[in-house]
Write an enzyme that holds these catalytic residues in place. Structure first.
Site, mmCIF file in Angstrom:
data_model
loop_
_atom_site.group_PDB
_atom_site.id
_atom_site.type_symbol
_atom_site.label_atom_id
_atom_site.label_comp_id
_atom_site.label_asym_id
_atom_site.label_seq_id
_atom_site.Cartn_x
_atom_site.Cartn_y
_atom_site.Cartn_z
ATOM 1 N N GLY A 34 0.829 -1.203 0.000
ATOM 2 C CA GLY A 34 0.000 0.000 0.000
ATOM 3 C C GLY A 34 0.868 1.259 0.000
ATOM 4 O O GLY A 34 0.465 2.320 -0.481
ATOM 5 N N ASN A 35 2.106 1.118 0.527
ATOM 6 C CA ASN A 35 3.002 2.272 0.580
ATOM 7 C C ASN A 35 3.699 2.570 -0.750
ATOM 8 O O ASN A 35 4.469 3.513 -0.849
ATOM 9 C CB ASN A 35 4.025 2.090 1.694
ATOM 10 C CG ASN A 35 4.638 0.723 1.615
ATOM 11 O OD1 ASN A 35 5.240 0.384 0.607
ATOM 12 N ND2 ASN A 35 4.448 -0.072 2.649
ATOM 13 N N LYS B 240 4.562 -11.503 4.814
ATOM 14 C CA LYS B 240 5.452 -11.526 3.632
ATOM 15 C C LYS B 240 6.344 -12.759 3.677
ATOM 16 O O LYS B 240 6.543 -13.434 2.662
ATOM 17 C CB LYS B 240 6.338 -10.272 3.588
ATOM 18 C CG LYS B 240 5.528 -9.009 3.376
ATOM 19 C CD LYS B 240 6.433 -7.803 3.199
ATOM 20 C CE LYS B 240 5.695 -6.530 3.535
ATOM 21 N NZ LYS B 240 4.413 -6.370 2.837
#
Ligand code: ADP
Ligand code: MG
Length: 311
Positions: free
Chosen positions: A16-17, A274
């Site tokens: 999202g970053n 992740k």
């Protein structure tokens, strides 16, 4: 006669970053500007690889929730609908940025498509009773966060959390595979996919946000990609992250990753999923998974940056 070699497939999962950087308010202008950094590299890589792009929606879906909660004039929408909205908004932003970057490179004929994607979850997943996924703005102090919701402390600060069941299967996997085989660049599984429960042949949306790294690993496995790359806001995976003796790793065997995960090196809701996603993909496929920064996607694909998880 020259032999035609089939391109390998690269899946890039954007955090999202990639759109909203730390400390930014997240205006549309900022999001487009930030997006050009990873997308320029992906445009170049599309010359060599077939490309699938997936993306997170944590900041965006949380912002939509806040927006609607501030307004009583119209009916409220459940999270599943907000996830669908973010697939549309971010899919549009990625697709149009990619189109521009391809044209800048003089590549005019690459077909692109962003796909509304469903991801099946299990209605008995224990995650339904334990909100864990951080979304929306980051608050420096707990008392700054809106009251009435579960809030958790993350590496970035305090954030609202929502339930986040595990992805079971990607509903459109066959369609995505067909598009890739026809050389489309496919943008899909945005925000981890719209979470649905299967009842017979029907699907019903549920109020949750799936982790996009875990959904991407599932997609990578089901479509059969060659390289699974997760791009985020740190150069890779570190031991003792945020401490004085922090140390970034260039590569990690599955066994080591498993041990560090057990030791609590990778928190849930950020680096944890992740690592789990990379481990799942590598153990099922035996192929490459890399965690790297948004700035170093291309060098990481070339094996010159990021942290690689291997068998
Ligand atoms: P994304 O939006 O890309 O999914 P996340 O915030 O979910 O980003 O995950 C990336 C964050 O994980 C980093 O910004 C960092 O603060 C955090 N993190 C936690 N543990 C580690 C670690 N061991 N190594 C690197 N980063 C870590
Ligand atoms: Mg994340």
């Amino acid at each position: 006669m020259e032999e035609k070699v089939e391109k390998q497939t690269l899946l890039v999962a954007l955090g999202g970053n990639a759109l909203i950087r730390k400390g930014e308010q997240g205006t549309v202008e900022q999001q487009f500007k930030n997006l050009s950094v990873p997308i320029r590299q992906i445009a170049r890589l599309s010359q060599v690889y077939k490309i699938i792009i997936t993306h997170g929606n944590g900041p965006q879906v949380g912002n939509l929730l806040l927006q609607q909660e501030g307004c009583d004039a119209v009916p409220k929408l459940p999270l599943e609908i907000l996830v669908a909205q973010t697939q549309g908004q971010i899919g549009y932003m990625i697709e149009s940025t990619l189109d521009n970057q391809l044209m800048d490179l003089g590549i005019h004929y690459t077909p692109l498509v962003s796909l509304i994607s469903y991801v099946v979850v299990d209605e008995n997943d224990p995650a339904f009773s334990d909100p864990s996924k951080p979304i929306g703005p980051v608050y420096r102090r707990k008392k700054d966060a809106p009251s009435g919701y579960p809030i958790k402390k993350t590496a970035k600060g305090y954030r609202r959390v929502v339930v986040s069941p595990k992805p079971v299967t990607i509903v459109e996997k066959r369609e995505i595979k067909k598009l890739i085989d026809q050389n489309f660049i496919v943008i899909c599984c945005g925000g981890g996919g719209i979470p649905v429960i299967r009842e017979g042949r029907a699907f019903f949306g549920v109020d949750a946000v799936i982790d996009k790294d875990l959904a991407s690993a599932k997609l990578a496995e089901e479509v059969g990609v060659d390289i699974f790359l997760i791009a985020t806001d740190v150069p890779g995976v570190a031991l003792n992250y945020g401490k004085a003796d922090q140390q970034f790793l260039r590569s990690m065997a599955l066994k080591e990753a498993e041990q560090y995960l057990r030791e609590g090196q990778f928190p849930s809701g950020s680096m944890g999923p992740k690592i789990e996603a990379a481990m799942q993909f590598v153990s099922h496929s035996g192929k490459r998974a890399v965690i790297t920064s948004i700035e170093e996607i291309q060098p990481a694909v070339e094996g010159k940056a990021g942290s690689e998880i291997r068998r």
